[in-house]
Motif scaffolding. Sequence first.
Motif, PDB file in Angstrom:
ATOM      1  N   MET A 272      -8.941  -3.431   0.060  1.00 31.86           N
ATOM      2  CA  MET A 272      -7.534  -3.865  -0.030  1.00 31.86           C
ATOM      3  C   MET A 272      -6.647  -2.886   0.755  1.00 31.86           C
ATOM      4  SD  MET A 272      -7.771  -6.632  -1.901  1.00 31.86           S
ATOM      5  CE  MET A 272      -6.147  -7.135  -2.495  1.00 31.86           C
ATOM      6  N   LEU A 273      -6.884  -1.596   0.535  1.00 32.67           N
ATOM      7  CA  LEU A 273      -6.095  -0.583   1.247  1.00 32.67           C
ATOM      8  C   LEU A 273      -6.326  -0.660   2.759  1.00 32.67           C
ATOM      9  CD1 LEU A 273      -4.153   1.827   0.997  1.00 32.67           C
ATOM     10  CD2 LEU A 273      -6.150   3.308   0.687  1.00 32.67           C
ATOM     11  N   ASN A 274      -7.560  -1.011   3.131  1.00 37.38           N
ATOM     12  CA  ASN A 274      -7.884  -1.108   4.557  1.00 37.38           C
ATOM     13  C   ASN A 274      -7.062  -2.197   5.259  1.00 37.38           C
ATOM     14  OD1 ASN A 274      -9.236  -0.185   6.814  1.00 37.38           O
ATOM     15  ND2 ASN A 274     -11.041  -1.478   6.491  1.00 37.38           N
ATOM     16  N   ALA A 275      -6.734  -3.267   4.531  1.00 37.32           N
ATOM     17  CA  ALA A 275      -5.897  -4.323   5.123  1.00 37.32           C
ATOM     18  C   ALA A 275      -4.507  -3.787   5.450  1.00 37.32           C
ATOM     19  CB  ALA A 275      -5.806  -5.517   4.172  1.00 37.32           C
ATOM     20  N   VAL A 276      -4.004  -2.891   4.599  1.00 36.48           N
ATOM     21  CA  VAL A 276      -2.695  -2.275   4.849  1.00 36.48           C
ATOM     22  C   VAL A 276      -2.777  -1.290   6.011  1.00 36.48           C
ATOM     23  CG1 VAL A 276      -0.926  -0.750   3.871  1.00 36.48           C
ATOM     24  CG2 VAL A 276      -1.941  -2.561   2.458  1.00 36.48           C
ATOM     25  N   LEU A 277      -3.799  -0.413   5.960  1.00 35.51           N
ATOM     26  CA  LEU A 277      -3.889   0.647   6.974  1.00 35.51           C
ATOM     27  C   LEU A 277      -4.211   0.081   8.357  1.00 35.51           C
ATOM     28  CD1 LEU A 277      -5.572   3.572   4.990  1.00 35.51           C
ATOM     29  CD2 LEU A 277      -3.178   2.856   5.103  1.00 35.51           C
ATOM     30  N   GLY A 278      -4.841  -1.102   8.399  1.00 34.69           N
ATOM     31  CA  GLY A 278      -5.175  -1.714   9.687  1.00 34.69           C
ATOM     32  C   GLY A 278      -4.136  -2.719  10.157  1.00 34.69           C
ATOM     33  N   HIS A 279      -3.078  -2.891   9.382  1.00 37.44           N
ATOM     34  CA  HIS A 279      -2.030  -3.864   9.736  1.00 37.44           C
ATOM     35  C   HIS A 279      -1.129  -3.266  10.812  1.00 37.44           C
ATOM     36  CE1 HIS A 279       1.299  -6.668   9.283  1.00 37.44           C
ATOM     37  NE2 HIS A 279       0.582  -7.391   8.442  1.00 37.44           N
ATOM     38  N   PRO A 280      -0.766  -4.054  11.830  1.00 39.80           N
ATOM     39  CA  PRO A 280       0.079  -3.507  12.908  1.00 39.80           C
ATOM     40  C   PRO A 280       1.453  -3.019  12.421  1.00 39.80           C
ATOM     41  CG  PRO A 280      -0.339  -5.884  13.215  1.00 39.80           C
ATOM     42  CD  PRO A 280      -1.229  -5.418  12.118  1.00 39.80           C
ATOM     43  N   SER A 281       1.941  -3.510  11.275  1.00 44.69           N
ATOM     44  CA  SER A 281       3.263  -3.084  10.775  1.00 44.69           C
ATOM     45  C   SER A 281       3.217  -1.796   9.963  1.00 44.69           C
ATOM     46  CB  SER A 281       3.884  -4.169   9.885  1.00 44.69           C
ATOM     47  OG  SER A 281       3.994  -5.368  10.578  1.00 44.69           O
ATOM     48  N   ARG A 282       2.015  -1.277   9.730  1.00 45.55           N
ATOM     49  CA  ARG A 282       1.866  -0.066   8.906  1.00 45.55           C
ATOM     50  C   ARG A 282       2.781   1.077   9.332  1.00 45.55           C
ATOM     51  NH1 ARG A 282      -3.449   3.936   8.894  1.00 45.55           N
ATOM     52  NH2 ARG A 282      -2.386   5.705   7.919  1.00 45.55           N
ATOM     53  N   GLN A 283       3.439   1.683   8.328  1.00 49.39           N
ATOM     54  CA  GLN A 283       4.219   2.893   8.583  1.00 49.39           C
ATOM     55  C   GLN A 283       3.931   3.911   7.508  1.00 49.39           C
ATOM     56  OE1 GLN A 283       8.499   2.735   9.192  1.00 49.39           O
ATOM     57  NE2 GLN A 283       8.244   1.057  10.626  1.00 49.39           N
ATOM     58  N   GLY A 284       3.238   4.976   7.851  1.00 47.09           N
ATOM     59  CA  GLY A 284       2.987   6.053   6.897  1.00 47.09           C
ATOM     60  C   GLY A 284       1.592   6.013   6.311  1.00 47.09           C
ATOM     61  N   ASP A 285       1.370   6.912   5.367  1.00 53.36           N
ATOM     62  CA  ASP A 285       0.078   7.042   4.695  1.00 53.36           C
ATOM     63  C   ASP A 285       0.225   6.654   3.224  1.00 53.36           C
ATOM     64  OD1 ASP A 285      -1.363   7.892   6.923  1.00 53.36           O
ATOM     65  OD2 ASP A 285      -0.895  10.007   6.578  1.00 53.36           O
ATOM     66  N   PRO A 286      -0.895   6.290   2.570  1.00 50.66           N
ATOM     67  CA  PRO A 286      -0.795   5.823   1.189  1.00 50.66           C
ATOM     68  C   PRO A 286      -0.344   6.914   0.215  1.00 50.66           C
ATOM     69  CG  PRO A 286      -3.075   5.662   2.011  1.00 50.66           C
ATOM     70  CD  PRO A 286      -2.254   6.177   3.123  1.00 50.66           C
ATOM     71  N   VAL A 287       0.566   6.559  -0.683  1.00 56.44           N
ATOM     72  CA  VAL A 287       0.914   7.434  -1.805  1.00 56.44           C
ATOM     73  C   VAL A 287       0.629   6.765  -3.146  1.00 56.44           C
ATOM     74  CG1 VAL A 287       2.551   8.921  -0.576  1.00 56.44           C
ATOM     75  CG2 VAL A 287       3.393   6.846  -1.676  1.00 56.44           C
ATOM     76  N   ALA A 288       0.701   5.432  -3.217  1.00 59.83           N
ATOM     77  CA  ALA A 288       0.385   4.742  -4.474  1.00 59.83           C
ATOM     78  C   ALA A 288      -0.330   3.430  -4.182  1.00 59.83           C
ATOM     79  CB  ALA A 288       1.650   4.470  -5.279  1.00 59.83           C
ATOM     80  N   LEU A 289      -1.298   3.106  -5.020  1.00 64.92           N
ATOM     81  CA  LEU A 289      -2.074   1.870  -4.861  1.00 64.92           C
ATOM     82  C   LEU A 289      -2.431   1.359  -6.251  1.00 64.92           C
ATOM     83  CD1 LEU A 289      -3.877  -0.085  -3.065  1.00 64.92           C
ATOM     84  CD2 LEU A 289      -5.730   1.581  -3.421  1.00 64.92           C
ATOM     85  N   THR A 290      -2.119   0.097  -6.528  1.00 65.67           N
ATOM     86  CA  THR A 290      -2.569  -0.548  -7.774  1.00 65.67           C
ATOM     87  C   THR A 290      -3.403  -1.755  -7.393  1.00 65.67           C
ATOM     88  OG1 THR A 290      -0.711   0.182  -9.132  1.00 65.67           O
ATOM     89  CG2 THR A 290      -1.820  -1.823  -9.829  1.00 65.67           C
ATOM     90  N   VAL A 291      -4.579  -1.869  -7.983  1.00 64.01           N
ATOM     91  CA  VAL A 291      -5.478  -2.996  -7.707  1.00 64.01           C
ATOM     92  C   VAL A 291      -5.812  -3.673  -9.039  1.00 64.01           C
ATOM     93  CG1 VAL A 291      -7.701  -3.694  -6.723  1.00 64.01           C
ATOM     94  CG2 VAL A 291      -6.442  -1.772  -5.726  1.00 64.01           C
ATOM     95  N   ASN A 292      -5.639  -4.990  -9.087  1.00 64.38           N
ATOM     96  CA  ASN A 292      -5.949  -5.765 -10.287  1.00 64.38           C
ATOM     97  C   ASN A 292      -7.162  -6.649 -10.031  1.00 64.38           C
ATOM     98  OD1 ASN A 292      -3.439  -5.112 -11.942  1.00 64.38           O
ATOM     99  ND2 ASN A 292      -2.558  -5.855 -10.012  1.00 64.38           N
ATOM    100  N   PHE A 293      -8.144  -6.555 -10.903  1.00 64.87           N
ATOM    101  CA  PHE A 293      -9.400  -7.278 -10.743  1.00 64.87           C
ATOM    102  C   PHE A 293      -9.313  -8.555 -11.590  1.00 64.87           C
ATOM    103  CE2 PHE A 293      -9.941  -2.801 -10.003  1.00 64.87           C
ATOM    104  CZ  PHE A 293     -10.683  -2.754  -8.838  1.00 64.87           C
ATOM    105  N   ALA A 294      -8.921  -9.649 -10.940  1.00 67.74           N
ATOM    106  CA  ALA A 294      -8.632 -10.886 -11.670  1.00 67.74           C
ATOM    107  C   ALA A 294      -9.876 -11.744 -11.855  1.00 67.74           C
ATOM    108  CB  ALA A 294      -7.550 -11.678 -10.934  1.00 67.74           C
TER     109      ALA A 294
END
Lengths: 268, 268
Positions: A41-63
């Motif tokens: 999930m985080l990889n989708a954010v970090l690989g997105h062309p609009s990404r700005q910055g590095d991760p500070v918080a991440l919440t993942v829900n396993f539905a």
Amino acid sequence: MHPFDEAVRLAPLGGDRFNGHISPAYGNMVGPFGGVIAAVMLNAVLGHPSRQGDPVALTVNFAAPIKDAAFVITARAVRTNRSNQHWLLELEQDGNVAITATALLATRRETWRSTEVLPPQAPAVASVIPLTGDGLPAWARWVSNYELRVVRGNMTVDGVEREDSASTLWVRDAVPRPLDFLSLAALSDVFFPRVMVRRQRMIPSGTVSMTVYFHADAEALSRQGTDALLATARAQRFHDLYFDQTAQLWSKDNELLVVTNQLVYYRE
Amino acid sequence: MHPFDEAVRLAPLGGDRFNGHISPAYGNMVGPFGGVIAAVMLNAVLGHPSRQGDPVALTVNFAAPIKDAAFVITARAVRTNRSNQHWLLELEQDGNVAITATALLATRRETWRSTEVLPPQAPAVASVIPLTGDGLPAWARWVSNYELRVVRGNMTVDGVEREDSASTLWVRDAVPRPLDFLSLAALSDVFFPRVMVRRQRMIPSGTVSMTVYFHADAEALSRQGTDALLATARAQRFHDLYFDQTAQLWSKDNELLVVTNQLVYYRE
């Protein structure tokens, strides 16, 4: 390619959509290891062309469990501020949502600093014998991707209830790989279910929600490299199907890299 | 109507959409008190006709300040399982996302139970003098909605740095109101910023993400009624613009009702 990079690999589908398929090497009781799901999930954010910055918080829900098949992640940057960026994510398989997540990226600058807590007591890495896969059930395939040296609170399943659910271990990728934000997210879920450590018996259980706060920045990651992290976790309360887990990941140099919490379903 | 109920009141717009406007009585430095924002997000879920179960996990991300004006919350039940239900939420104002959230509802049944941690040391409620609004800055209007009796770790802003950021306090609504899931969500954010308790000076800061795990069920809420909760919080690490806070809310009978964590921005 490192097995972890293969597991979290994504192909851009254009716009906010990414195609993925977690490799069976990271299989767990039902679907893949939750840590590798958090990482993809985080990889989708970090690989997105609009990404700005590095991760500070991440919440993942396993539905819902993820099947051994392709899925699509949609990652939307819902708000970009001057120094941080908020993301909303969904993972779908067969048209159904299986995972939701929110992520916060930020650009840091130096401020007043302090760490108020101490790392857990632990002997040197080399003096603790790594777990072998021998005592582990066949479904726990993901474990072989990690070198785990349990200092305290192992899961022996001897049926003798322990005084508490606390565990401390040295951990790193079994095939050495320099630490990055993706592997830190995955390592945040590396702990066996607290209810099984406390009660020392097999109890069906699974994380339903996890949150990772990253105190590590890029320099901290590079100082750590491929060395083992010191990981510690415990539950605070077990109550009627759900318990919480609070955990920390420390660098080899006693730097607090991550604080992470989760809520876990347990059946009995 | 109780001021809290007025603050978190929502009008259904049909489907997944709700209209709200947090009353100025809960105003904070920039926009309303974060706890009441968490509560209004949860209220959209609890008031939705598709709701199944009671809250067990809630994450709220503060992406932008909320203006003193109406907003629209969209609450989508993305997955309903046999015993739990996952929600994805967005709050928009003027067409921009200001808040995102995820929530997990569940139907509980009795299992093995245990609480592994102890409540903080505290004298009886009646023996601790409540804070008056006198020492507080004018912007902290929300504080007057709570009766706060600080046992340890008050924010005096005397400029003398403390050894740690830990605080313990007795807290309840200033106008008595029986505890429910909404007020528990709000109380999870009742702590002053840890950086100001530790350093005892005014430092611009604000929560960017908070997660609440509810161990309380409906019976626990009704046992508590309008009595004060024992709340305790501390930071683990302050690093380059962000610190974490880990906290617990205990009932008058020493039951752990909530464990909650947040990541907070601080400017210096």
